[in-house]
Design an enzyme around this catalytic site. Structure first.
Site, mmCIF file in Angstrom:
data_model
loop_
_atom_site.group_PDB
_atom_site.id
_atom_site.type_symbol
_atom_site.label_atom_id
_atom_site.label_comp_id
_atom_site.label_asym_id
_atom_site.label_seq_id
_atom_site.Cartn_x
_atom_site.Cartn_y
_atom_site.Cartn_z
ATOM 1 N N TRP A 66 0.840 -1.166 0.059
ATOM 2 C CA TRP A 66 0.046 -0.163 -0.131
ATOM 3 C C TRP A 66 1.011 1.200 0.007
ATOM 4 O O TRP A 66 0.533 2.112 -0.681
ATOM 5 C CB TRP A 66 -1.087 0.007 1.271
ATOM 6 C CG TRP A 66 -1.971 -1.170 0.903
ATOM 7 C CD1 TRP A 66 -2.068 -2.304 1.405
ATOM 8 C CD2 TRP A 66 -2.739 -1.045 -0.035
ATOM 9 N NE1 TRP A 66 -3.288 -2.899 0.736
ATOM 10 C CE2 TRP A 66 -3.765 -2.327 -0.010
ATOM 11 C CE3 TRP A 66 -3.459 -0.109 -1.046
ATOM 12 C CZ2 TRP A 66 -4.554 -2.574 -0.982
ATOM 13 C CZ3 TRP A 66 -4.463 -0.536 -2.102
ATOM 14 C CH2 TRP A 66 -5.065 -1.580 -1.915
ATOM 15 N N ASP A 91 -1.920 6.919 6.171
ATOM 16 C CA ASP A 91 -3.140 6.016 5.412
ATOM 17 C C ASP A 91 -3.364 4.854 6.481
ATOM 18 O O ASP A 91 -2.762 4.096 6.610
ATOM 19 C CB ASP A 91 -2.714 5.465 4.166
ATOM 20 C CG ASP A 91 -3.508 4.424 3.625
ATOM 21 O OD1 ASP A 91 -4.699 4.162 4.349
ATOM 22 O OD2 ASP A 91 -3.212 3.605 2.871
ATOM 23 N N LYS A 133 -12.735 -1.634 6.579
ATOM 24 C CA LYS A 133 -12.204 -2.278 7.446
ATOM 25 C C LYS A 133 -12.609 -2.451 8.761
ATOM 26 O O LYS A 133 -13.139 -3.222 9.335
ATOM 27 C CB LYS A 133 -10.675 -2.487 7.258
ATOM 28 C CG LYS A 133 -10.077 -2.720 5.808
ATOM 29 C CD LYS A 133 -8.783 -2.500 5.425
ATOM 30 C CE LYS A 133 -8.544 -2.188 4.127
ATOM 31 N NZ LYS A 133 -8.463 -3.608 3.510
#
Lengths: 360, 360
Positions: free
Chosen positions: A101, A172, A196
């Site tokens: 990511w 993030d 999530k």
């Protein structure tokens, strides 16, 4: 019959939240319509969005000089939006690379003409480590320092907040959002997808310090213009209303179950039990250095990969689903976000022990 | 008790769709989880997304050389994405300006460094008209011609498809998406947000001719890169899964109720009755030239604006909601999308007659 769902995202949600959403899906607040059907400019929905923001502020302790934005396009959209909002084309920014990511965020920044300086690159460890504090220096002229507190795929989490000095820290938080207490003041920008820990796919929540709202490029696309979004309460265009509604329900659930302190303790305990089960066995293994193990995503391999398929079939029969590891890591991955119960983690540990006893 | 909801968007949804969604919100397809909780890479969800696409293709008659994309950020996001995908910076494109949504699309194209040529500008009529066929010429060197088939705010709809020759025609169908039959072959790109005719806010559906997928700028943001999205079945990143699921349910509802031919006939009849009621009264008025009146959004004013507030209060008491006109137009606006029933339109017409009789 509900299963224990270890999906990395979209992920398990609290059952009371789903039950409430189901019960009012055709008639919300006595309005004779669903929240899905109401205008985003209507009084009921405006109150719903304001409540979600107020609850987020209360739960996360967001100071007054930070704005909360509800945005579309997930974290991947923000990978592009961050350069547009924080640097000129050709400007410099610093990134820490601790997994897939982070790497995607770096790629998008470069695509948007940012001179990216990667201060620490953990690719050499196959992304099983995080950089030690003090092992890198943040250039004072960087527009920001970007990092990924938790890497969903590698199962790697920073044990501490990086020190960035006066350079705005951009994080993030997609896969560890509101999973334990955080000090918002240490960040310039906190962002992440909700799918999530905080709700459905399709909504990103961004928390930004007000003084950073004046740095956008003139050609920032409208839906990513944080200043405009702040000025319009995230309603320049039609926001993903149902996602904001569900986010609000989940934030109340976090609040009602003890807030971030209690959430952090439960998450810590769940992860500790699962890692202890892995470490206590010669059959299971986790590759991540202990100080950087994720409390959210626990990848593990079986000593004999030929047994992977059987493990998954048996798990599914035992009501334990979505345990297959990411294709780039292999083996298994148990994602144990906020809504994963103690009972679910215990059932997984029991199943792992049974499987080892009968098949290893 | 369900109301008749005339919201311009998010808008009324078919009750059977909401009831099905509610009934399976904690256990979807016997999976022991909600569709909200399943991984977008899981078998069940992949089948759900594939079914939504196949149903859309069947309902709209999408030819094989067109791709269907499920995207985030609504039509406003695509206002930016279109220039990134179809022109170089400094390139030319043609736009028709028939209202506030066209104007926003033009503004975004200019922000993304497009030389915009406005071939027809209906601002002079206060956006109550559409350009007559043959009244403008599309320059052959334009990268595309953009128009808005239906303007939600002005209540203005093109009676015909503009003729663009070999220049790709790009249409923002947000507020008239699948409200009647269309010939996809006449378009290069069809796009729109779903929150009016096709489901919840937060999802844009784009139908693009394959040969247009090779024109993107190198710096197109990843989530707007149509070619990448086509190559990944719209799953470069986590898509808005619940919105795609609801879109699928609504497409099946369209199919089960007779498809676009029947839908177009019902919508035509609903609009005709409402305009007849307005035109048959001296108390109500609609400002749009008859040939360009929208079948989806019907703005109307009262002869005495001092009665507006009373009209709305009485309407609400009669179970007719979200009728307040857009602030820029004033008066009332009845949005009568696919899911608005005959009964709802008739109830509005009856209420209007009652109000005129007792209060005018």
């Amino acid at each position: 019959m509900r299963v224990h769902n270890f999906s990395a995202g979209p992920a398990q949600l609290p059952l009371p939240v789903l039950e409430q959403a189901a019960s009012e899906l055709t008639d919300w607040r006595g309005s004779g319509m669903s929240v899905l059907e109401d205008s985003h400019r209507a009084k009921n929905f405006a109150a719903c969005a304001a409540d979600a923001e107020a609850t987020l502020r209360a739960v996360a302790g967001v100071p007054d000089n930070y704005r909360v934005l509800f945005l579309s396009g997930g974290a991947t959209g923000q990978f592009s939006a961050i350069p547009f909002n924080l640097t000129a084309a050709g400007g410099r920014a610093a990134y820490l690379n601790t997994g897939q990511w982070s790497a995607k965020a770096i790629e998008e920044a470069r695509r948007q003409h940012v001179e990216v300086e990667v201060l620490a690159d953990e690719a050499a460890s196959s992304y099983t480590t995080t950089p030690a504090p003090g092992s890198y220096t943040v250039p004072a002229e960087a527009a920001y320092l970007h990092y990924t507190p938790n890497e969903t795929i590698g199962g790697v989490e920073f044990p501490d907040v990086p020190e960035a000095g006066d350079v705005p820290l951009v994080a993030d938080f997609s896969s560890s959002y509101l999973s334990r207490p955080l000090d918002v003041r240490r960040y310039g920008v906190i962002y992440g997808g909700c799918q999530k820990n905080l709700g459905p796919a399709g909504l990103a929540v961004l928390i930004v310090r007000e003084d950073l709202l004046d740095r956008a490029r003139p050609d920032v696309p409208a839906i990513w213009d944080w200043k405009v979004m702040a000025a319009t309460d995230s309603m320049l265009n039609t926001p993903p209303t149902f996602s904001i509604y569900l986010l609000g329900l989940i934030l109340h659930w976090i609040q009602d179950t003890g807030g971030l302190v209690a959430m952090g303790e439960r998450n810590e305990a769940k992860a500790a039990r699962l890692y202890a089960a892995i470490d206590g066995s010669d059959f299971y293994a986790n590759p991540v250095e202990p100080r950087s193990r994720s409390r959210m995503n626990v990848p593990f391999t079986l000593a004999d990969p030929a047994l992977d398929a059987d493990f998954l079939v048996g798990a599914h029969e035992a009501g334990l689903t979505n345990l297959k590891g990411h294709r780039s890591v292999g083996g298994m991955r148990a994602s144990i976000y906020n809504a994963m119960s103690d009972e679910g983690v215990n059932a997984l540990i029991d199943y792992m022990a049974d499987f080892e006893r009968t098949r290893a």
